[in-house]
Design an enzyme around this catalytic site. Structure first.
Site, mmCIF file in Angstrom:
data_model
loop_
_atom_site.group_PDB
_atom_site.id
_atom_site.type_symbol
_atom_site.label_atom_id
_atom_site.label_comp_id
_atom_site.label_asym_id
_atom_site.label_seq_id
_atom_site.Cartn_x
_atom_site.Cartn_y
_atom_site.Cartn_z
ATOM 1 N N SER A 1 0.837 -1.194 0.000
ATOM 2 C CA SER A 1 0.000 0.000 0.000
ATOM 3 C C SER A 1 0.874 1.247 0.000
ATOM 4 O O SER A 1 1.650 1.483 0.933
ATOM 5 C CB SER A 1 -0.910 0.008 1.233
ATOM 6 O OG SER A 1 -1.520 1.280 1.325
ATOM 7 N N HIS B 1 -1.164 -1.008 -4.333
ATOM 8 C CA HIS B 1 -2.448 -0.625 -3.736
ATOM 9 C C HIS B 1 -2.416 0.880 -3.477
ATOM 10 O O HIS B 1 -1.472 1.401 -2.872
ATOM 11 C CB HIS B 1 -2.637 -1.414 -2.437
ATOM 12 C CG HIS B 1 -3.953 -1.215 -1.766
ATOM 13 N ND1 HIS B 1 -5.102 -1.885 -2.148
ATOM 14 C CD2 HIS B 1 -4.318 -0.420 -0.724
ATOM 15 C CE1 HIS B 1 -6.110 -1.517 -1.365
ATOM 16 N NE2 HIS B 1 -5.665 -0.622 -0.490
ATOM 17 N N ASP C 1 -4.519 4.084 -1.996
ATOM 18 C CA ASP C 1 -5.628 4.440 -1.104
ATOM 19 C C ASP C 1 -6.056 5.889 -1.280
ATOM 20 O O ASP C 1 -5.269 6.806 -1.036
ATOM 21 C CB ASP C 1 -5.189 4.257 0.355
ATOM 22 C CG ASP C 1 -5.075 2.797 0.742
ATOM 23 O OD1 ASP C 1 -6.057 2.057 0.547
ATOM 24 O OD2 ASP C 1 -4.008 2.396 1.233
ATOM 25 N N MET D 1 -8.544 8.762 0.083
ATOM 26 C CA MET D 1 -9.375 9.121 1.247
ATOM 27 C C MET D 1 -9.804 10.571 1.139
ATOM 28 O O MET D 1 -8.999 11.430 0.780
ATOM 29 C CB MET D 1 -8.569 8.951 2.539
ATOM 30 C CG MET D 1 -7.991 7.566 2.716
ATOM 31 S SD MET D 1 -7.046 7.477 4.245
ATOM 32 C CE MET D 1 -6.436 5.798 4.160
ATOM 33 N N HIS E 1 -8.238 1.865 -4.203
ATOM 34 C CA HIS E 1 -9.224 1.656 -3.130
ATOM 35 C C HIS E 1 -9.827 3.013 -2.783
ATOM 36 O O HIS E 1 -9.172 3.840 -2.144
ATOM 37 C CB HIS E 1 -8.471 1.022 -1.937
ATOM 38 C CG HIS E 1 -9.302 0.799 -0.717
ATOM 39 N ND1 HIS E 1 -8.738 0.489 0.507
ATOM 40 C CD2 HIS E 1 -10.638 0.832 -0.509
ATOM 41 C CE1 HIS E 1 -9.694 0.339 1.403
ATOM 42 N NE2 HIS E 1 -10.855 0.551 0.819
ATOM 43 N N MET F 1 -11.894 5.294 -0.725
ATOM 44 C CA MET F 1 -12.562 5.479 0.574
ATOM 45 C C MET F 1 -13.145 6.875 0.560
ATOM 46 O O MET F 1 -12.659 7.791 1.259
ATOM 47 C CB MET F 1 -11.542 5.285 1.709
ATOM 48 C CG MET F 1 -11.170 3.826 1.913
ATOM 49 S SD MET F 1 -9.653 3.620 2.873
ATOM 50 C CE MET F 1 -8.456 3.830 1.572
ATOM 51 N N MET G 1 -12.068 -5.243 4.656
ATOM 52 C CA MET G 1 -11.208 -4.421 5.517
ATOM 53 C C MET G 1 -10.977 -5.167 6.824
ATOM 54 O O MET G 1 -11.927 -5.639 7.452
ATOM 55 C CB MET G 1 -11.874 -3.080 5.839
ATOM 56 C CG MET G 1 -11.909 -2.061 4.714
ATOM 57 S SD MET G 1 -10.307 -1.664 3.991
ATOM 58 C CE MET G 1 -9.347 -1.115 5.399
ATOM 59 N N ASP H 1 -7.205 -6.168 3.668
ATOM 60 C CA ASP H 1 -6.474 -4.894 3.761
ATOM 61 C C ASP H 1 -6.523 -4.369 5.189
ATOM 62 O O ASP H 1 -7.599 -4.066 5.707
ATOM 63 C CB ASP H 1 -7.160 -3.899 2.800
ATOM 64 C CG ASP H 1 -6.471 -2.547 2.748
ATOM 65 O OD1 ASP H 1 -5.351 -2.411 3.277
ATOM 66 O OD2 ASP H 1 -7.079 -1.616 2.167
HETATM 67 C C1 DX5 Z 1 -6.405 1.766 5.441
HETATM 68 C C2 DX5 Z 1 -5.975 1.513 4.026
HETATM 69 C C3 DX5 Z 1 -4.930 0.477 3.921
HETATM 70 C C4 DX5 Z 1 -3.646 0.829 4.619
HETATM 71 C C5 DX5 Z 1 -3.034 -0.445 5.116
HETATM 72 O O1 DX5 Z 1 -7.548 2.511 5.464
HETATM 73 O O2 DX5 Z 1 -7.055 1.107 3.225
HETATM 74 O O3 DX5 Z 1 -4.679 0.103 2.579
HETATM 75 O O4 DX5 Z 1 -2.728 1.494 3.802
HETATM 76 O O5 DX5 Z 1 -1.962 -0.127 5.898
HETATM 77 P P1 DX5 Z 1 -1.344 -1.160 6.947
HETATM 78 O O6 DX5 Z 1 -0.900 -2.351 6.140
HETATM 79 O O7 DX5 Z 1 -0.228 -0.396 7.543
HETATM 80 O O8 DX5 Z 1 -2.432 -1.506 7.918
HETATM 81 ZN ZN ZN Z 2 -6.594 0.202 1.211
#
Ligand code: DX5
Ligand code: ZN
Length: 226
Positions: free
Chosen positions: A15, A39, A41, A43, A72, A74, A143, A181
């Site tokens: 990620s 990956h 993310d 947000m 991903h 969010m 998740m 994840d």
């Molecule tokens: C959290 C993200 C994850 C995050 C995982 O909301 O969706 O992808 O980056 O990070 P670790 O592996 O550190 O939990």
């Molecule tokens: Zn993620």
């Protein structure tokens, strides 16, 4: 890029949330040979309490890697951004069921735009919420932390949910990749894998290691030994 999905094989996806954004090109380059996917993310500070990265960074990452990019989302109202994220370079686009009242339509839209479609569930969201779309998606992302931040602890009760999803997919002969994840590190990555997940995301577990590429190789060796 067109990728085979569901791929059914072991995938380790670091990620980028835990990468060094000041040296993103270098971080990508040193993982290019070992990461299966990256990956990414996104947000928005509304669906989750944190704000991360978006379209311009994805465009930059697209130019820096040949690997599939697993985006991903969010964010609230993810349907508004499907086309933009696919144009910016997402190969797999995953939306949260909790943010998608018209989930079926959004999944079709992702596919029409040429993407692979994933649907994500928060830890407390039951599998029944995606039952009716399981035949339409390429991947389900479970998740294993409350989304929003890297570096949290794996929520143990998620293991049951992974097994239950795997069982449903086998029973109904559905070819769906199962991605997990959150909170996955070298010492616990086999837990979701044994339960039925085949796509393992790791942020702090990979980037926090002394040698992130070696961490990915070790995870993959452990997976292939199963
Ligand atoms: C959290 C993200 C994850 C995050 C995982 O909301 O969706 O992808 O980056 O990070 P670790 O592996 O550190 O939990
Ligand atoms: Zn993620």
């Amino acid at each position: 890029m067109s990728i085979e999905m569901p791929c059914g094989k072991w995938i380790v996806a670091p990620s980028l949330l835990s990468a060094d954004f000041g040296r993103l090109a270098a971080d990508l380059e040193r993982l290019e040979a070992d990461a299966d996917w990256f990956h990414f993310d996104v947000m928005d500070g509304r669906f989750v309490p944190n704000i991360s990265i978006g379209l311009p960074v994805l465009e930059a990452v697209r130019k820096l890697t040949e690997r599939p990019i697993d985006v991903h989302l969010m964010i609230v109202e993810p349907e508004r951004y499907v086309e933009a994220f696919i144009k910016a370079g997402a190969d797999i686009l995953t939306v949260h069921v909790e943010a998608s009242p018209h989930l079926h339509r959004t999944i079709q839209h992702i596919k029409e735009c040429g993407g692979r479609a994933g649907v994500a569930l928060n830890p407390h969201t039951p599998l029944s919420s995606v039952k009716e779309v399981l035949a339409d998606v390429d991947m389900v992302l479970l998740m294993s932390v409350d989304p929003g931040f890297g570096g949290q602890r794996y929520i143990e009760s998620c293991t049951r949910k992974i097994s239950a999803l795997k069982e449903i997919c086998q029973r109904e002969r559905l070819a769906v990749d199962i991605e997990v994840d959150g909170g996955l590190k070298l010492d616990n990555v086999l837990v979701p894998a044994l339960a039925g997940a085949n796509v393992l995301v790791s942020g702090s577990g990979v980037f926090g290691a002394a040698d992130p590429a070696a961490a990915i190789r070790t995870i993959k060796q452990r997976l292939t030994a199963l």
